[in-house]
Design a protein around this motif. Structure first.
Motif, PDB file in Angstrom:
ATOM      1  N   UNK A 385       8.875 -14.204   3.227  1.00 33.42           N
ATOM      2  CA  UNK A 385       7.331 -13.731   2.596  1.00 33.42           C
ATOM      3  C   UNK A 385       7.762 -12.809   1.364  1.00 33.42           C
ATOM      4  N   UNK A 386       8.828 -12.049   1.347  1.00 30.21           N
ATOM      5  CA  UNK A 386       8.950 -11.058   0.035  1.00 30.21           C
ATOM      6  C   UNK A 386       9.313 -12.076  -0.824  1.00 30.21           C
ATOM      7  N   UNK A 387      10.105 -13.279  -0.770  1.00 30.87           N
ATOM      8  CA  UNK A 387      10.497 -14.073  -1.865  1.00 30.87           C
ATOM      9  C   UNK A 387       9.355 -14.928  -2.430  1.00 30.87           C
ATOM     10  N   UNK A 388       8.419 -15.178  -1.661  1.00 30.71           N
ATOM     11  CA  UNK A 388       7.155 -15.740  -2.104  1.00 30.71           C
ATOM     12  C   UNK A 388       5.985 -14.865  -2.221  1.00 30.71           C
ATOM     13  N   UNK A 389       6.367 -13.643  -2.680  1.00 25.30           N
ATOM     14  CA  UNK A 389       5.485 -12.661  -2.935  1.00 25.30           C
ATOM     15  C   UNK A 389       4.383 -12.178  -1.839  1.00 25.30           C
ATOM     16  N   UNK A 390       4.382 -12.425  -0.740  1.00 21.57           N
ATOM     17  CA  UNK A 390       3.644 -11.986   0.392  1.00 21.57           C
ATOM     18  C   UNK A 390       4.016 -10.917   0.980  1.00 21.57           C
ATOM     19  N   UNK A 391       3.802  -9.783   0.407  1.00 24.46           N
ATOM     20  CA  UNK A 391       4.270  -8.608   0.812  1.00 24.46           C
ATOM     21  C   UNK A 391       3.524  -7.854   1.897  1.00 24.46           C
ATOM     22  N   UNK A 392       2.301  -8.037   1.822  1.00 31.83           N
ATOM     23  CA  UNK A 392       1.717  -7.560   2.898  1.00 31.83           C
ATOM     24  C   UNK A 392       1.912  -8.076   4.005  1.00 31.83           C
ATOM     25  N   UNK A 393       2.095  -9.523   4.312  1.00 31.84           N
ATOM     26  CA  UNK A 393       2.428 -10.183   5.587  1.00 31.84           C
ATOM     27  C   UNK A 393       3.917  -9.846   5.884  1.00 31.84           C
ATOM     28  N   UNK A 394       4.768  -9.519   5.062  1.00 32.92           N
ATOM     29  CA  UNK A 394       6.022  -9.059   5.193  1.00 32.92           C
ATOM     30  C   UNK A 394       6.114  -7.720   5.971  1.00 32.92           C
ATOM     31  N   UNK A 395       5.426  -6.807   5.237  1.00 29.82           N
ATOM     32  CA  UNK A 395       5.147  -5.429   5.817  1.00 29.82           C
ATOM     33  C   UNK A 395       4.880  -5.662   7.428  1.00 29.82           C
ATOM     34  N   UNK A 396       3.663  -6.517   7.709  1.00 27.51           N
ATOM     35  CA  UNK A 396       3.016  -6.587   8.722  1.00 27.51           C
ATOM     36  C   UNK A 396       4.060  -7.052  10.043  1.00 27.51           C
ATOM     37  N   UNK A 421       8.158  -2.994  -0.746  1.00 30.47           N
ATOM     38  CA  UNK A 421       7.719  -1.746  -1.382  1.00 30.47           C
ATOM     39  C   UNK A 421       7.896  -1.615  -2.890  1.00 30.47           C
ATOM     40  N   UNK A 422       8.967  -2.129  -3.152  1.00 27.90           N
ATOM     41  CA  UNK A 422       9.478  -2.014  -4.673  1.00 27.90           C
ATOM     42  C   UNK A 422       8.509  -2.813  -5.393  1.00 27.90           C
ATOM     43  N   UNK A 423       8.316  -4.076  -5.158  1.00 26.50           N
ATOM     44  CA  UNK A 423       7.351  -5.016  -5.577  1.00 26.50           C
ATOM     45  C   UNK A 423       6.030  -4.641  -5.811  1.00 26.50           C
ATOM     46  N   UNK A 424       5.501  -3.830  -4.679  1.00 22.72           N
ATOM     47  CA  UNK A 424       4.209  -3.297  -4.693  1.00 22.72           C
ATOM     48  C   UNK A 424       3.936  -1.845  -5.226  1.00 22.72           C
ATOM     49  N   UNK A 425       5.149  -1.448  -5.558  1.00 17.84           N
ATOM     50  CA  UNK A 425       5.195   0.228  -5.907  1.00 17.84           C
ATOM     51  C   UNK A 425       4.446   1.070  -4.780  1.00 17.84           C
ATOM     52  N   UNK A 449      20.949   1.463   0.837  1.00 17.18           N
ATOM     53  CA  UNK A 449      20.983   2.370  -0.259  1.00 17.18           C
ATOM     54  C   UNK A 449      20.605   1.986  -1.433  1.00 17.18           C
ATOM     55  N   UNK A 450      21.113   0.917  -1.857  1.00 12.08           N
ATOM     56  CA  UNK A 450      20.879   0.394  -3.157  1.00 12.08           C
ATOM     57  C   UNK A 450      19.439  -0.083  -3.140  1.00 12.08           C
ATOM     58  N   UNK A 451      18.742  -0.559  -2.142  1.00 14.56           N
ATOM     59  CA  UNK A 451      17.327  -0.937  -2.189  1.00 14.56           C
ATOM     60  C   UNK A 451      16.461   0.251  -2.037  1.00 14.56           C
ATOM     61  N   UNK A 452      16.830   1.304  -1.600  1.00 20.25           N
ATOM     62  CA  UNK A 452      16.117   2.848  -1.537  1.00 20.25           C
ATOM     63  C   UNK A 452      16.091   3.103  -3.113  1.00 20.25           C
ATOM     64  N   UNK A 453      17.309   3.079  -3.612  1.00 17.21           N
ATOM     65  CA  UNK A 453      17.317   3.485  -4.947  1.00 17.21           C
ATOM     66  C   UNK A 453      16.492   2.704  -5.864  1.00 17.21           C
ATOM     67  N   UNK A 454      16.360   1.428  -5.771  1.00 18.06           N
ATOM     68  CA  UNK A 454      15.452   0.610  -6.699  1.00 18.06           C
ATOM     69  C   UNK A 454      14.067   0.854  -6.287  1.00 18.06           C
ATOM     70  N   UNK A 455      13.764   1.140  -5.069  1.00 18.18           N
ATOM     71  CA  UNK A 455      12.431   1.450  -4.512  1.00 18.18           C
ATOM     72  C   UNK A 455      11.882   2.752  -5.275  1.00 18.18           C
ATOM     73  N   UNK A 456      12.494   3.857  -5.232  1.00 12.82           N
ATOM     74  CA  UNK A 456      12.291   5.039  -5.820  1.00 12.82           C
ATOM     75  C   UNK A 456      12.142   5.000  -7.331  1.00 12.82           C
ATOM     76  N   UNK A 457      13.057   4.342  -7.929  1.00 11.80           N
ATOM     77  CA  UNK A 457      12.968   4.116  -9.274  1.00 11.80           C
ATOM     78  C   UNK A 457      11.702   3.508  -9.920  1.00 11.80           C
TER      79      UNK A 457
END
Length: 827
Positions: A385-396, A421-425, A449-457
């Motif tokens: 889902x994430x790689x195909x930009x279907x972020x809401x579906x991924x989170x659900x 979360x990063x791609x949808x801010x 940890x790396x993913x958290x850093x990217x998300x917060x940035x």
């Protein structure tokens, strides 16, 4: 896979060498109980057992005949239970044995090893040493497997010392086991020393050292030993040798070499088995060699290996990575064992090839197929889902994971949803997932940890990113790069040098990805000159720009409209062979178009080896930008003819081309064609059509279209209509458009200027005077025009009546001379 093809360490038969040959069928074997039985009878029957149920019947029979408790028979029973993996039954029998010999101890240790219970196996060996049993060489190949399983090199060396003490080290079985142990524990030098000191070597010895080299990444050393084997008359490479070297090349990423060795194996008359093919199929997949994959698919079919699930899954993986999901599905449906591995492979394949709905369908069907989803199944679907930009579906789907029994989210689960979360801010959701990581103790994990850093940035919370970074227990280069890139993207440019220094102090050198992150931050924050300076510094440093660097700096050239710098970047991409890449080619087309050179844009487009929709759209946009409407329409027609499916950007550029050539009919055709391709018109598409109709004088149709627009009409639409009214002297409709424009943008001078022009063209001088007076009363003024020129590496920007340039006096003095010269020439 390498370890699977290694020959088992051979151990001589433990007891009576002259036992009767086992019979083939159990009913005939059980008929032996009709006669008086002996220990040898039980041994023969137990060795010929083909299932544990029959073995347990024999065990029960020993109680009737009084042979239960006899050391020899109990040992044979232990070996039988071990053969079928019946750990519980073996444990029970071993605990009740009053007399244990070395063979019973060895059988029990071996059973623990086979079940991966290495610590328990070593505890048993420890007890053996305190038992009144004399050790012999054949127990040590089993015990050395404990060291391999635990990866405990020091323990292996201690056992090696014991073997030297007992003078078993010269035994060929022990020597082979030592090579195997040292190889699996990562000490290749020790493995080679053992081989050198062995007084006698056999094919197993050579296979062991070939495998040891291969699993430690020294595949060309492995090839050297393999070639040495070929020169030995009695130890020529066999199936195991070939499988080890082929698997070694494949597992270490030498895909071409692995395939070449497979062909050589077949040429030399050695027929690969299922394990060999399973080890090399990933090489076909990584190289995306579909034709070769199909060729070996035929070979596998002809040699009746399609019943092997590992081979079938390997073939599915080849088709998956080559994008042939139809063939992958046919294999999955017809041959594949429907287990969690094959289902996961198909789910990943569908997601990678953009067919997420098919992936979800199979994911949901796993329950009806009686296949229990594991965490990899959930992770594959979420990441798909994430790689195909279907972020809401991924989170659900992640929310479902949290409530699924027996499924515990791991670092990959959290890493994937954090990317969403990063791609949808989505800072709030990101914080919730951060709390899930803390609950599970995964905030210290490098990946999370790396993913958290990217998300917060991405969410512009640099302080939270720094805190998340500080919590990572084992930082790596990627973690540092995420933080440094984040500071750059958050425009904290002044902190970058300090961070780079800290990164080096932490033992990590900046790499090309570090530079790319810094340059990308400069570009995103409009520091284009500094970005180009950093690109120049990279070229003279020991870190060479890669294809991603080129993709980052080209937009900097586009936005600053500096064609000379753009040409320098283009030259670098040509030297590196990047200019033929579809995405770099598209970026070059965009850069040249925005820098004013449609000629160079066309040349860059023609250099692209395999143009796709992105590159076609870039060229269409370039044609539209430069008013080459006919060329744009011709390109659109070629795209449709070649089977390229247009998207909303394609139609927008094509409609803009229609505006430039004034082709109303073509515009209508394109606008209606959008429905055929399931492209929903946006406000920009409606604006293009309104502009086209207004310029062509079809103002009433344009006005009717505005009234039918399903979205809120903006100032650009009314401006297009007003411009058309000015051109075609339609005062009545022009006043309507102007009224709407002024209501939307009360302080925009350009709207009043357009209305004034309309009155002037119509000769309505009193209305013109009234409009100009209104502009004066409100205190509005026209925004001055802007132009710029490039002078070597500098860009000079000018506004009308501008006196802010540092060389203003020289500029105006030169302008006065030119003006005087023109007047003189005009006389």
């Amino acid at each position: 896979m390498i370890s699977q093809v290694l020959e088992p360490i051979a151990i001589p038969p433990p007891l009576n060498q002259n036992l009767p040959k086992p019979h083939c069928h159990m009913p005939n074997t059980l008929s032996l109980f009709d006669k008086p039985v002996s220990s040898s009878t039980y041994a023969s029957i137990l060795e010929s057992c083909n299932n544990p149920r029959l073995g347990k019947q024999v065990h029960a029979h020993t109680f009737k005949t009084g042979f239960s408790g006899q050391e020899f028979v109990d040992t044979k029973l232990l070996q039988m239970y071990g053969r079928f993996g019946c750990l519980g039954d073996a444990d029970l029998l071993f605990d009740k044995m009053t007399k244990r010999n070395l063979y019973s101890w060895t059988a029990m240790i071996s059973l623990y090893v086979d079940n991966g219970l290495f610590e328990e196996a070593f505890c048993l060996f420890d007890k053996l040493q305190f038992d009144d049993v004399l050790l012999d060489f054949f127990v040590f190949p089993v015990v050395l497997q404990i060291c391999s399983g635990l990866g405990n090199l020091e323990l292996g060396r201690q056992l090696h010392g014991i073997l030297i003490k007992y003078r078993f080290v010269s035994n060929i079985y022990v020597g082979n086991a030592l090579i195997d142990m040292y190889g699996k524990c990562g000490s290749l030098d020790d493995a080679k020393k053992v081989l050198e000191t062995m007084p006698e070597k056999d094919r197993v010895s050579w296979n062991a050292i070939v495998t040891a080299c291969a699993i430690n990444g020294k595949v060309f050393e492995a090839l050297g030993f393999f070639e040495t084997m070929s020169l030995c008359e009695n130890s020529r490479p066999n199936l195991v040798s070939w499988s080890a070297i082929i698997g070694g090349f494949s597992q270490n990423g030498y895909d071409e070499e692995a395939i070449e060795m497979l062909f050589r194996m077949v040429r030399e008359g050695i027929e690969p088995n299922a394990q060999t093919l399973a080890s090399v199929l990933p090489a076909f997949a990584r190289l995306q060699k579909l034709n070769l994959g199909k060729e070996f698919h035929g070979y596998i079919t002809r040699h009746r290996l399609m019943s092997n699930p590992i081979v079938v899954n390997g073939l599915i993986d080849v088709y998956r990575k080559c994008g042939d999901m139809m063939s992958a599905f046919q294999l999955f449906s017809k041959f594949s064992l429907k287990n969690v591995v094959s289902c996961n492979t198909m789910i990943v394949g569908y997601c990678e090839n953009g067919n997420v709905s098919k992936a979800k369908e199979l994911f949901d069907q796993m329950r009806t197929m009686a296949v229990k989803k594991d965490i990899i199944s959930w992770n594959s679907m979420i990441s798909g889902y994430v790689n195909n930009s279907l972020f809401d579906e991924a989170l659900n789907l992640f929310k479902h994971v949290l409530t699924e029994d027996g499924i515990e989210p791991n670092s990959f689960t959290l890493g994937s949803v954090l990317t969403a979360c990063t791609d949808t801010s989505s800072l709030r959701l990101g914080k919730e997932i951060h709390s899930q990581a803390i609950i599970r103790g995964l905030q210290y994990n490098t990946f999370v940890g790396g993913a958290l850093v990217e998300m917060y940035c991405k969410c512009q919370d640099i302080m939270a990113a720094q805190i998340a970074f500080n919590e990572v227990s084992e930082r790596d280069t990627s973690t540092w790069n995420a933080l440094i890139s984040g500071y750059s993207r958050c425009n904290q440019i002044e902190d970058l040098q300090h961070l780079l220094t800290k990164m080096k102090e932490d033992g990590f050198e900046p790499n090309v990805y570090t530079w790319n992150g810094i340059i990308a931050g400069h570009v995103e924050n409009d520091h284009h000159d500094k970005a180009m300076q950093l690109f120049s510094e990279m070229q003279i440093s020991n870190i060479r720009p890669d294809i991603y660097t080129i993709g980052i700096v080209l937009p900097a050239c586009s936005r600053s409209a500096t064609i000379e710098r753009g040409k320098q970047v283009h030259a670098h991409s040509v030297r590196c062979g990047y200019d033929a890449d579809v995405y770099i080619g598209a970026a070059l087309v965009d850069m040249y178009a925005k820098c004013g050179s449609i000629h160079h844009a066309v040349l860059a487009y023609n250099r692209i080896l395999d143009p796709n929709l992105v590159s076609h759209n870039a060229m269409l946009t370039a044609y539209a930008m430069h008013g080459h409407g006919e060329d744009g329409i011709a390109l659109f027609r070629r795209m449709i003819t070649n089977g390229c499916r247009p998207d909303h950007v394609t139609f927008l550029s094509a409609l803009s081309s229609c505006v430039h050539v004034g082709s109303v009919e073509m515009g209508r055709e394109l606008f209606n064609l959008m429905q055929h391709y399931d492209v929903k018109p946006t406000i920009k598409h409606y604006t293009c059509m309104i502009d086209l109709l207004s310029r062509a004088g079809q103002l009433n149709e344009a006005y009717e279209l505005i009234k039918s627009v399903p979205v809120e009409v903006d100032s650009v639409m009314w401006g297009a209509l007003l411009s058309g009214c000015v051109i075609h002297d339609n005062i009545e409709l022009g006043e309507v458009a102007a009224e709407r424009l002024v209501a939307l943008e009360t302080n925009n001078t350009a709207n009043y200027v357009l209305l004034a022009n309309l009155y002037a063209y119509a000769g309505k001088w009193s209305d013109l005077a009234r409009t100009r007076q209104k502009i004066k009363d409100i205190g509005m003024y026209k925004i001055p025009g802007c132009s710029w020129i490039e002078d070597r590496d500098d860009v000079h920007v000018f506004l009308a009546y501008d006196k802010s340039h540092k060389r203003t006096e020289e500029i105006y003095a030169t302008l006065d001379k030119l003006t005087l010269h023109m007047k003189t020439m005009a006389l």
